[in-house]
Design an enzyme around this catalytic site. Structure first.
Site, mmCIF file in Angstrom:
data_model
loop_
_atom_site.group_PDB
_atom_site.id
_atom_site.type_symbol
_atom_site.label_atom_id
_atom_site.label_comp_id
_atom_site.label_asym_id
_atom_site.label_seq_id
_atom_site.Cartn_x
_atom_site.Cartn_y
_atom_site.Cartn_z
ATOM 1 N N CYS A 42 2.118 4.347 -9.622
ATOM 2 C CA CYS A 42 1.263 5.125 -8.728
ATOM 3 C C CYS A 42 1.646 6.721 -8.839
ATOM 4 O O CYS A 42 2.670 7.088 -9.297
ATOM 5 C CB CYS A 42 1.548 5.052 -7.205
ATOM 6 S SG CYS A 42 0.523 5.707 -5.947
ATOM 7 N N ASP A 44 1.910 8.811 -6.745
ATOM 8 C CA ASP A 44 2.602 9.299 -5.579
ATOM 9 C C ASP A 44 3.982 10.212 -6.163
ATOM 10 O O ASP A 44 4.830 9.352 -6.933
ATOM 11 C CB ASP A 44 3.248 8.290 -4.808
ATOM 12 C CG ASP A 44 3.904 8.576 -3.315
ATOM 13 O OD1 ASP A 44 4.788 9.437 -3.367
ATOM 14 O OD2 ASP A 44 3.235 8.181 -2.201
ATOM 15 N N ARG A 46 6.862 10.563 -4.920
ATOM 16 C CA ARG A 46 8.030 9.922 -4.492
ATOM 17 C C ARG A 46 8.352 8.845 -5.460
ATOM 18 O O ARG A 46 9.394 7.965 -5.101
ATOM 19 C CB ARG A 46 7.865 9.563 -3.064
ATOM 20 C CG ARG A 46 7.719 10.619 -2.049
ATOM 21 C CD ARG A 46 7.467 9.828 -0.731
ATOM 22 N NE ARG A 46 6.152 9.077 -0.724
ATOM 23 C CZ ARG A 46 5.727 8.411 0.206
ATOM 24 N NH1 ARG A 46 6.230 8.472 1.237
ATOM 25 N NH2 ARG A 46 4.462 7.738 0.258
ATOM 26 N N HIS A 98 4.347 0.417 -5.065
ATOM 27 C CA HIS A 98 5.328 0.853 -3.814
ATOM 28 C C HIS A 98 4.832 0.302 -2.419
ATOM 29 O O HIS A 98 3.369 0.563 -2.168
ATOM 30 C CB HIS A 98 5.729 2.105 -4.056
ATOM 31 C CG HIS A 98 4.766 3.206 -3.642
ATOM 32 N ND1 HIS A 98 4.577 3.945 -2.428
ATOM 33 C CD2 HIS A 98 3.593 3.775 -4.370
ATOM 34 C CE1 HIS A 98 3.639 4.714 -2.274
ATOM 35 N NE2 HIS A 98 2.992 4.787 -3.467
ATOM 36 N N CYS A 101 1.845 2.422 0.446
ATOM 37 C CA CYS A 101 1.063 3.148 -0.906
ATOM 38 C C CYS A 101 -0.026 3.831 0.152
ATOM 39 O O CYS A 101 -0.831 2.963 0.902
ATOM 40 C CB CYS A 101 0.449 2.321 -1.936
ATOM 41 S SG CYS A 101 -0.554 3.167 -3.005
#
Length: 205
Positions: A42, A44, A46, A98, A101
């Site tokens: 992803c 993202d 993080r 994750h 999400c």
């Protein structure tokens, strides 16, 4: 522009630290790119691939997009996939989602405007077929769907037909504790059949 200057300063500090601990690292890296892993994750911020699995630059080839999708009409991903398999000769392809999400949550809340709705259409269809499960279950089911898409991909299947030891792994990451959970849906040349799209029991996270 202080934020940008800070990033450049961080880069200098990082490069100096690496060279101090591993003299000659960058000269060696410049002439060698033979990762064994392709990571499809992803976007993202993080969920940084190399840091999560504790590897150095050069050890993992990375492709990231919203909600770690494997869409076989995505020319970007298809080029990455072909390069990873045919040129780099990777042995493992990891799809890592994750929990929590944002893309999956947006689908569940019907908050996917414009192109995002088109991009996550597969997730929406999956949610409807599964009777609108909770967010964490959907994040797991999404990873399983992407592994299925990979296993049906012509580039992957041709590699298997050529006898390549190429393996597909479905993982999910918990931002709350930093741990990766293997969903145990690995596919390979000796196990190409479809897995049922059902969420496994999760450990607490």
């Amino acid at each position: 522009m202080k934020e940008i200057s800070k990033l450049l300063d961080n880069n200098k500090t990082w490069a100096q630290s690496i060279e101090k601990n591993i003299p000659g690292f960058f000269r060696k890296l410049e002439n060698q790119h033979k990762p064994k892993f392709l990571w499809i994750g992803c976007s993202d911020s993080r969920v940084p691939a190399d840091q999560l699995i504790g590897v150095m630059p050069g050890e993992v080839f990375v492709h990231r997009n919203i909600s770690n999708q494997v869409i076989n009409t995505d020319i970007n991903l298809m080029c990455v996939l072909q390069y990873a398999i045919d040129v780099l000769k990777v042995k493992h392809i990891i799809v890592c989602g994750h929990y929590g999400c944002g893309g999956i949550e947006a689908v569940m809340k019907d908050q996917t405007p414009g192109l995002l709705a088109h991009w996550l259409e597969n997730v929406h269809d999956l949610m409807e077929r599964k009777g609108r499960p909770n967010l964490d279950d959907m994040c797991e089911l999404n990873v399983k769907l992407q592994i299925r898409n990979l296993a049906l991909n012509s580039i992957v299947r041709k590699a298997w037909q050529r006898g390549r030891n190429l393996y597909l792994h479905g993982w999910i990451y918990s931002i709350s504790n930093g741990l990766i959970h293997d969903l145990c849906i690995t596919r390979g040349p000796d196990k190409q059949e479809e897995e049922p799209l059902e969420a496994p029991l999760r450990p607490k996270h």
